[in-house]
Design a protein around this motif. Structure first.
Motif, PDB file in Angstrom:
ATOM      1  N   ILE A   1       0.922  -1.184   0.072  1.00 19.85           N
ATOM      2  CA  ILE A   1      -0.018  -0.043  -0.038  1.00 19.85           C
ATOM      3  C   ILE A   1       0.745   1.277   0.152  1.00 19.85           C
ATOM      4  CG2 ILE A   1      -1.668   1.534   1.512  1.00 19.85           C
ATOM      5  CD1 ILE A   1      -2.648  -1.435   2.230  1.00 19.85           C
ATOM      6  N   ASP A   2       2.018   1.406   0.856  1.00 18.64           N
ATOM      7  CA  ASP A   2       2.801   2.606   0.940  1.00 18.64           C
ATOM      8  C   ASP A   2       3.478   2.763  -0.236  1.00 18.64           C
ATOM      9  OD1 ASP A   2       2.316   3.042   3.395  1.00 18.64           O
ATOM     10  OD2 ASP A   2       3.924   2.012   4.260  1.00 18.64           O
ATOM     11  N   GLY A   3       3.866   1.414  -1.025  1.00 22.97           N
ATOM     12  CA  GLY A   3       4.473   1.471  -2.354  1.00 22.97           C
ATOM     13  C   GLY A   3       3.642   2.204  -3.477  1.00 22.97           C
TER      14      GLY A   3
ATOM     15  N   VAL B   1      19.214   3.432   7.346  1.00 26.22           N
ATOM     16  CA  VAL B   1      18.381   2.329   7.984  1.00 26.22           C
ATOM     17  C   VAL B   1      16.996   2.675   8.069  1.00 26.22           C
ATOM     18  CG1 VAL B   1      18.107   0.918  10.134  1.00 26.22           C
ATOM     19  CG2 VAL B   1      20.408   1.357   9.210  1.00 26.22           C
ATOM     20  N   ALA B   2      15.924   2.012   7.837  1.00 25.88           N
ATOM     21  CA  ALA B   2      14.618   2.317   7.864  1.00 25.88           C
ATOM     22  C   ALA B   2      13.893   1.047   8.093  1.00 25.88           C
ATOM     23  CB  ALA B   2      14.003   3.109   6.455  1.00 25.88           C
ATOM     24  N   HIS B   3      12.510   1.259   8.613  1.00 18.15           N
ATOM     25  CA  HIS B   3      11.781   0.305   8.795  1.00 18.15           C
ATOM     26  C   HIS B   3      11.337  -0.715   7.459  1.00 18.15           C
ATOM     27  CE1 HIS B   3       8.233  -2.057  10.422  1.00 18.15           C
ATOM     28  NE2 HIS B   3       8.710  -1.800  11.760  1.00 18.15           N
TER      29      HIS B   3
ATOM     30  N   ASN C   1       9.713   7.284   1.110  1.00 13.06           N
ATOM     31  CA  ASN C   1      11.130   7.084   1.805  1.00 13.06           C
ATOM     32  C   ASN C   1      12.074   6.656   0.579  1.00 13.06           C
ATOM     33  OD1 ASN C   1      13.101   5.018   3.246  1.00 13.06           O
ATOM     34  ND2 ASN C   1      11.730   6.069   4.759  1.00 13.06           N
ATOM     35  N   ILE C   2      11.719   6.260  -0.648  1.00 13.36           N
ATOM     36  CA  ILE C   2      12.660   6.085  -1.652  1.00 13.36           C
ATOM     37  C   ILE C   2      13.297   7.315  -2.035  1.00 13.36           C
ATOM     38  CG2 ILE C   2      12.875   5.365  -4.138  1.00 13.36           C
ATOM     39  CD1 ILE C   2      11.041   3.080  -3.406  1.00 13.36           C
ATOM     40  N   TRP C   3      12.404   8.409  -2.052  1.00  6.62           N
ATOM     41  CA  TRP C   3      12.775   9.832  -2.486  1.00  6.62           C
ATOM     42  C   TRP C   3      13.719  10.349  -1.312  1.00  6.62           C
ATOM     43  CZ3 TRP C   3      12.411  14.294   0.230  1.00  6.62           C
ATOM     44  CH2 TRP C   3      12.955  15.546  -0.636  1.00  6.62           C
TER      45      TRP C   3
END
Length: 304
Positions: A84-86, A275-277, A286-288
């Protein structure tokens, strides 16, 4: 009871309580009230006909059934959340505040680049000092109170993923006007001189001990610091020497009028990682953020 009779909305509540073993924390993560979380658990336990948690001192502990249920349910929910986040839209023009926890060397390098980046628009990247323990850092990532950490720990925490950021190394610094040291130093000289030592926030160890292959013997310590800037200022204004990050020493050598010298020991590379969840691995936002931080490295000519 058939699987179709279950309220699957209760599963997310269960998994969150299971992760933190705390109704209070789960309520904060889910943006629910504590009675709401407790009620959801009671409904799920009613559907299962068995307890999922029992009292354990002032907290709660999962039962065998809870362990078994989480083992099957948690990976599936992680996959759903990541998917969903993706696919969520992320616009670089929209307003967004990113929180990044990192160490002093990285803060000193990145902040000028962030402030000078006219392409950020309504995006904000805020840097926070790294936390004292891995557990505290993981809590920030779990609770969505941090988007990312930049860390040099050798082990990636569970429930997280990592990717290489850049590799640093340690060096020795001394005042350019030092009466006995100019351009190089021997092991014997190293032990003869007085030292400003730098203590690492996370490992509770001295930098010289942590990032050299040899065992460093006792030194003549003139002062102890937990800040690179303070260390450089003390070295610049005295005859003491100090070990520090080469990348930061290079940035500030002229300003502090210090010389950078190869350490007389075999250095261990300082490998910084993003490092990320795990749920953020496919997140467009987060990729950005990761790509943006990596772009600053190219401007600084740092390898990654």
């Amino acid at each position: 009871m058939n699987a179709s009779d279950f309220d699957l909305n209760l599963m997310r509540v269960f998994v969150t309580v299971y992760r933190y073993q705390s109704i209070t924390v789960a309520a904060e993560v889910l943006n629910l009230t504590q009675p709401g979380v407790s009620g959801a658990l009671k409904r799920l336990q009613g559907q299962l006909g068995e307890k999922l948690f029992v009292r354990d001192g002032r907290g709660i502990a999962p039962t065998h059934l809870a362990h078994e249920l989480a083992r099957h349910i948690e990976p599936a929910l992680e996959t759903i959340e990541s998917t969903i986040d993706g696919v969520k839209d992320f616009s670089v023009q929209g307003k967004r505040r990113f929180v990044v926890y990192t160490s002093e060397p990285v803060m000193l390098m990145l902040l000028p680049k962030i402030e000078a980046d006219a392409t950020l628009g309504e995006r904000e990247i805020v840097l926070h000092p790294t936390l004292a323990t891995e557990e505290e850092l993981l809590d920030k990532l779990n609770l969505r109170q941090a988007d990312l950490a930049i860390d040099f720990a050798k082990r990636t925490p569970s429930l997280c993923f990592s990717q290489p950021f850049f590799t640093d190394q340690i060096c020795l610094i001394a005042s350019k006007s030092h009466p006995r040291i100019s351009g190089n130093i021997t092991v014997e000289q190293y032990y003869q001189e007085k030292h400003i030592t730098l203590k690492l926030r996370r490992e509770n160890a001295f930098l010289a001990d942590y990032f050299t292959e040899e065992n460093i013997r006792g030194r003549k310590v003139a002062a102890e610091s937990d800040s690179l800037l303070v260390l450089m200022a003390l070295v610049a204004s005295s005859e003491s020497i100090g070990m520090m990050s080469r990348s930061v020493a290079t940035l500030f050598a002229e300003r502090f009028d210090i010389q950078i010298i190869d350490a007389p020991f075999r250095p261990i590379p300082v490998d910084f990682k993003l490092v990320a969840h795990s749920r953020e691995q496919s997140s467009k936002a987060n990729i950005w953020l990761r790509e943006k931080l990596l772009s600053y490295l190219s401007e600084l000519n740092l390898s990654h």
